[in-house]
Motif scaffolding. Structure first.
Motif, PDB file in Angstrom:
ATOM      1  N   LYS A 189      31.444  41.496  37.135  1.00  0.00           N
ATOM      2  CA  LYS A 189      32.678  40.712  37.060  1.00  0.00           C
ATOM      3  C   LYS A 189      33.538  41.210  35.911  1.00  0.00           C
ATOM      4  CE  LYS A 189      30.659  36.735  36.535  1.00  0.00           C
ATOM      5  NZ  LYS A 189      30.477  35.271  36.369  1.00  0.00           N
ATOM      6  N   ASP A 190      34.868  41.183  36.115  1.00  0.00           N
ATOM      7  CA  ASP A 190      35.744  41.512  35.005  1.00  0.00           C
ATOM      8  C   ASP A 190      36.001  40.259  34.172  1.00  0.00           C
ATOM      9  OD1 ASP A 190      37.633  39.962  36.329  1.00  0.00           O
ATOM     10  OD2 ASP A 190      38.886  41.644  36.944  1.00  0.00           O
TER      11      ASP A 190
ATOM     12  N   ARG B   4      36.717  38.292  38.532  1.00  0.00           N
ATOM     13  CA  ARG B   4      36.910  39.012  39.782  1.00  0.00           C
ATOM     14  C   ARG B   4      35.847  40.090  39.929  1.00  0.00           C
ATOM     15  NH1 ARG B   4      43.090  40.201  38.231  1.00  0.00           N
ATOM     16  NH2 ARG B   4      41.978  41.917  37.244  1.00  0.00           N
TER      17      ARG B   4
ATOM     18  N   LEU C 124      34.306  43.530  40.008  1.00  0.00           N
ATOM     19  CA  LEU C 124      34.749  44.780  39.395  1.00  0.00           C
ATOM     20  C   LEU C 124      34.443  45.913  40.362  1.00  0.00           C
ATOM     21  CD1 LEU C 124      36.063  45.705  36.767  1.00  0.00           C
ATOM     22  CD2 LEU C 124      33.779  46.103  35.842  1.00  0.00           C
TER      23      LEU C 124
ATOM     24  N   GLU D 260      45.563  45.680  36.815  1.00  0.00           N
ATOM     25  CA  GLU D 260      44.327  45.661  36.047  1.00  0.00           C
ATOM     26  C   GLU D 260      43.182  46.082  36.943  1.00  0.00           C
ATOM     27  OE1 GLU D 260      43.655  42.319  33.681  1.00  0.00           O
ATOM     28  OE2 GLU D 260      45.723  42.051  33.112  1.00  0.00           O
ATOM     29  N   PRO D 261      42.067  46.579  36.346  1.00  0.00           N
ATOM     30  CA  PRO D 261      40.947  47.044  37.180  1.00  0.00           C
ATOM     31  C   PRO D 261      40.286  45.880  37.900  1.00  0.00           C
ATOM     32  CG  PRO D 261      40.361  47.020  34.850  1.00  0.00           C
ATOM     33  CD  PRO D 261      41.835  46.750  34.921  1.00  0.00           C
TER      34      PRO D 261
END
Length: 203
Positions: free
Chosen positions: A31-32, A36, A38, A202-203
């Motif tokens: 998870k980021d 979310r 990753l 963003e990633p």
């Protein structure tokens, strides 16, 4: 697969679903900082879980969106799973729907007003997940209005004071009843403009 109904098992099924969708990759799905999934570069993914069900949605690497417009690119996807009824629980319409949304309920054949409240709630969840990489901000339930249509599509009108939604050049959303009508499955995709230098994904 049948598991006991608890939040940990439900969460686990969501993680399993995205690994299945990715054909069991040889790397962990972490998870980021926003929670979310990753994903690897160029792939977007989303997870949802409810009761004993887990679902996931992924994009293909660098999908072709519109051959006539090479500037449009996929920027995020979102998925949500919500029960079509919540017996014994309070009505959430005033919390999750705007006044306009509440006044426009009841126009989908085969869907009751109570069901439509939960459908719009689920659509907002899917849309917010898809849009978050572009918006990168909290979005309240009163900051967007969604309208589901009988053909399984939906539209969204943003009401953000920050106007961050201007970064979104296209949005698609879909819904359907699944598991013998027990759940709403909703999904969304958002697109940005490659030439817009202000958009920082963003990633």
């Amino acid at each position: 697969m049948t598991l006991k109904k608890n939040s940990k098992n439900s969460f686990w099924l969501g993680r399993l679903a995205i690994r299945i969708a990715l054909n069991f990759p040889d790397y962990p799905i972490l998870k980021d900082q926003y929670g979310r999934p990753l994903m690897i570069q160029g792939v977007y993914g989303s997870i949802s879980h409810k009761e004993e069900r887990g679902v996931a949605l992924i994009s293909l690497p660098e999908p072709v969106i519109d051959a006539s417009d090479s500037n449009v690119r996929l920027a995020g996807v979102g998925i949500d799973l919500e029960m079509t009824s919540r017996p014994g629980r309070s009505n959430v319409s005033k919390r999750v729907l705007t006044i306009n949304e509440r006044q426009s309920l009841g126009n989908i054949p085969g869907i009751t007003i109570d069901e439509e409240v939960l459908l719009r709630f689920s659509l907002k969840e899917a849309i917010y997940k898809a849009a978050h990489p572009l918006l990168c901000q909290y979005v309240g339930f009163q900051e967007a209005e969604v309208t589901p249509f009988a053909d399984g599509t939906a539209s969204c009108i943003w009401l953000l004071d920050t106007k961050a939604d201007k970064r979104i050049v296209k949005l698609t959303a879909h819904w359907k009843k699944v598991v013998d009508g027990q759940f709403f499955l909703t999904s969304a995709s958002v697109y940005s403009n490659k030439s817009d230098e202000e958009v920082k994904l963003e990633p």
